[in-house]
Design an enzyme around this catalytic site. Structure first.
Site, short mmCIF file in Angstrom:
data_model
loop_
_atom_site.label_atom_id
_atom_site.label_comp_id
_atom_site.label_asym_id
_atom_site.label_seq_id
_atom_site.Cartn_x
_atom_site.Cartn_y
_atom_site.Cartn_z
CB SER A 1 -0.92 0.01 1.22
OG SER A 1 -1.71 -1.16 1.24
C1 LIG Z 1 -3.04 -4.30 -0.18
S1 LIG Z 1 -2.50 -5.90 0.21
C2 LIG Z 1 -1.84 -5.71 1.83
C3 LIG Z 1 -0.77 -4.69 1.94
C4 LIG Z 1 0.04 -4.79 3.20
N1 LIG Z 1 -0.73 -4.64 4.41
C5 LIG Z 1 1.22 -3.83 3.23
O1 LIG Z 1 2.02 -3.95 4.17
O2 LIG Z 1 1.38 -2.99 2.34
C6 LIG Z 1 -4.01 -6.76 0.57
C7 LIG Z 1 -3.82 -8.19 0.93
O3 LIG Z 1 -5.07 -8.68 1.42
C8 LIG Z 1 -5.06 -10.07 1.20
N2 LIG Z 1 -6.43 -10.60 1.35
C9 LIG Z 1 -7.49 -10.48 0.52
N3 LIG Z 1 -8.53 -11.17 1.00
C10 LIG Z 1 -8.15 -11.73 2.17
C11 LIG Z 1 -8.79 -12.57 3.11
N4 LIG Z 1 -10.06 -12.99 2.97
N5 LIG Z 1 -8.08 -12.96 4.20
C12 LIG Z 1 -6.78 -12.57 4.37
N6 LIG Z 1 -6.13 -11.79 3.48
C13 LIG Z 1 -6.79 -11.37 2.40
C14 LIG Z 1 -4.51 -10.19 -0.20
O4 LIG Z 1 -3.99 -11.49 -0.45
C15 LIG Z 1 -3.45 -9.09 -0.22
O5 LIG Z 1 -2.17 -9.61 -0.01
#
Ligand SMILES: C[S@@+](CC[C@H](N)C(=O)[O-])C[C@H]1O[C@@H](n2cnc3c(N)ncnc32)[C@H](O)[C@@H]1O
Length: 401
Positions: free
Chosen positions: A75
Site C-alpha cells: 500500500s
Molecule cells: C493491499 S495488500 C496488503 C498490503 C500490506 N498490508 C502492506 O504492508 O502494504 C491486501 C492483501 O489482502 C489479502 N487478502 C485479501 N482477502 C483476504 C482474506 N479474505 N483474508 C486474508 N487476506 C486477504 C490479499 O492477499 C493481499 O495480499
C-alpha cells in the site's frame, strides 16, 4: 549498486518521504514519524527502485489475478500513514493486520514496541511467505504471520486492541468485532454504495461500531468467503451502471433510450469541490443512486460528459437518469455543481439532484461531515432510511448531523 545495498540513498529517500507526509499533514504524531523513519520500506519492495519504494503515493503491485487486476500490493505510504494515525496505536497494544505484505506490519511493530504484539494474516500463501521473509530480513522476527482467510479473524491471537484491515471489504464479519477488545478500534476500508472509505470505528460494549474519522481510498478486494461482487448493468456499449445495492431496480433498455435523447442541464449555484465528500452525501441520501461509468469513446461522441470516465453518482428513474456536472464559476474562480439529465423524466430527476447538491453545499460542505455506524446483526436493526445500507452481517448507518 542494487537498491538493497544503497543504505545511505535509502535513508535519504526515507527521510524525504517522512518530511513530505508531515508537510501534507498526513503524519501528525512523533510515534508515526519514528515508525516510518525506522522501517526500511525498500526491503519490502524488492525489484523496485528506491524512488518507487519511497514515493508517497506509490503502490507496487505484487500479484495480479487472471483478469489483470491487482490481488496484492504494497500500500501507498500516504494511505498507510493516514490509517495508522487514525488507529492511534500505542506501546504495548495487541494489533491484528488483515492483509499482509510485511511493511505495514513492521510499522505497527515499531508502534507497539517490545511490550506489544503484532499478528498479520493473509489468504495467499505466496504473500505470507514473502511477508515472513521480508520481516525476518528487516529484523521483525516477533511479528506473527498467519495464513488464513481472515473472514474468521485470528482467534488464537485475540483479543486485539486494534485491527487494521488492508483489503477492500464489503462488510464487517462478526469475528472481527468479537475479537476486538471492548474499547478497541478497527480501521477498515469499507465499500459503501460502490465507493470505498477507510473508516476508523470505535467498538462499544454492544458490539456496535461508531466512526471517528474516514477518508476515500482504494484497495485490492477482500477475497475468500467474505468477497462480494457488484452488479454491473450494461446500458449501452461502453456505458455501465455499477450497483452495490440489490434492491435498486433498473430498466437498462429504457435507460439506453434515454441516453440517446438530448440531455438537459441545470446548475445549482452551489460550490463544487471535495468531490469525494459530496459523492458520499449523494450516495447515502438518495436510495436511487448508482455509479455511472462510461468509456472515452462515449465522451468523444458527446453522449455523456467527462465525469463518467471515473464514475459519477447517477440518480436512476424508471425512464431516465441524471448525473453530476461541474463548470467553472467566473465569480469565485472555483467550480459550480450542476446536473445533466436524460429521458422523459429528466426535468424531475434534475430538480431532485440539484436539491441534494444545494443541501450538501449549505449544510455539509466540509471534510468528515458524515457520522457512520455499523450495527451488527446481534443488535436490533435500524429502520430503513436512505442512509441505512444493509450488509450480510449487519447494517451501516450513515447520518449527516
Ligand atoms: C493491499 S495488500 C496488503 C498490503 C500490506 N498490508 C502492506 O504492508 O502494504 C491486501 C492483501 O489482502 C489479502 N487478502 C485479501 N482477502 C483476504 C482474506 N479474505 N483474508 C486474508 N487476506 C486477504 C490479499 O492477499 C493481499 O495480499
Amino acid at each position: 549498486m542494487a537498491a538493497d545495498d544503497d543504505v545511505e540513498g535509502a535513508a535519504a529517500l526515507r527521510a524525504a518521504m517522512v518530511c513530505e507526509l508531515r508537510d501534507q499533514g498526513v503524519i501528525r504524531s512523533e510515534a508515526v514519524v519514528a515508525a516510518f523513519t525506522a522501517v526500511p520500506r525498500h526491503l519490502f519492495t524488492p525489484g523496485e527502485s528506491l524512488e518507487v519504494a519511497y514515493g508517497v503515493d506509490n503502490v507496487p503491485v505484487v500479484k495480479r489475478g487472471d483478469n489483470g487486476l491487482a490481488l496484492s500490493s504494497v500500500s501507498a505510504p500516504h494511505l498507510q500513514a493516514l490509517m495508522l494515525e487514525a488507529a492511534e496505536i500505542t506501546a504495548g497494544m495487541r494489533v491484528c493486520e488483515i492483509g499482509s505484505g510485511g511493511y505495514n506490519a513492521a510499522l505497527v511493530a515499531e508502534l507497539v514496541g517490545d511490550g506489544g504484539h503484532v499478528t498479520t494474516v493473509d489468504i495467499d500463501p505466496d504473500i505470507v511467505g514473502r511477508a515472513r521473509a521480508f520481516l525476518d530480513e528487516a529484523g521483525y522476527h516477533r511479528v506473527n504471520v498467519v495464513l488464513a482467510d481472515a473472514e474468521g479473524g485470528v482467534p488464537d491471537a485475540a483479543p486485539f486492541d486494534r485491527i487494521i484491515v488492508t483489503a477492500g471489504s464489503w462488510d464487517i464479519p462478526p469475528a472481527w468485532i468479537d475479537q476486538l477488545a471492548d474499547d478497541g478500534r478497527i480501521v477498515v476500508p469499507l465499500r459503501l454504495r460502490g465507493t470505498t472509505r477507510w473508516i476508523a470505528f470505535d467498538r462499544d460494549r454492544s458490539g456496535s461500531l461508531t466512526s471517528r474519522d474516514y477518508g476515500l481510498c482504494s484497495f485490492v478486494p477482500f477475497q475468500g468467503i467474505g468477497s462480494h461482487s457488484e452488479r454491473n448493468v450494461t446500458v449501452d456499449d461502453g456505458v455501465v451502471l455499477r450497483l452495490d445495492d440489490e434492491n435498486l431496480k433498473v430498466d437498462p433498455e429504457a435507460l439506453r433510450r434515454a441516453l440517446h435523447l438530448p440531455r438537459i442541464e441545470r446548475w445549482s449555484g452551489a460550490t463544487f469541490d471535495m468531490p469525494d465528500e459530496q459523492m458520499l452525501f449523494l450516495l447515502t441520501n438518495e436510495p436511487d443512486m448508482a455509479l455511472l461509468h462510461a468509456e472515452q469513446k462515449i465522451v468523444d461522441r458527446r453522449l455523456l460528459a467527462r465525469p463518467v470516465l471515473t464514475g459519477v453518482p447517477a440518480l436512476i428513474g424508471g425512464d431516465g437518469f441524471a448525473y453530476r456536472a461541474a463548470r467553472t464559476n467566473g465569480a469565485t474562480g472555483g467550480y459550480e455543481s450542476g446536473v445533466y439529465a436524460h429521458g422523459p423524466s429528466a426535468e424531475d430527476l434534475a430538480a431532485r439532484y440539484v436539491e441534494l447538491l444545494c443541501q450538501w453545499a449549505a449544510n455539509h460542505h466540509r471534510r468528515g461531515a458524515a457520522s457512520i455506524r455499523y450495527v451488527p446483526r446481534s443488535v436490533a436493526p435500524p429502520p430503513p432510511a436512505s442512509g441505512v445500507i444493509p450488509k450480510r452481517h449487519g447494517t451501516v448507518v450513515v447520518t449527516w448531523p
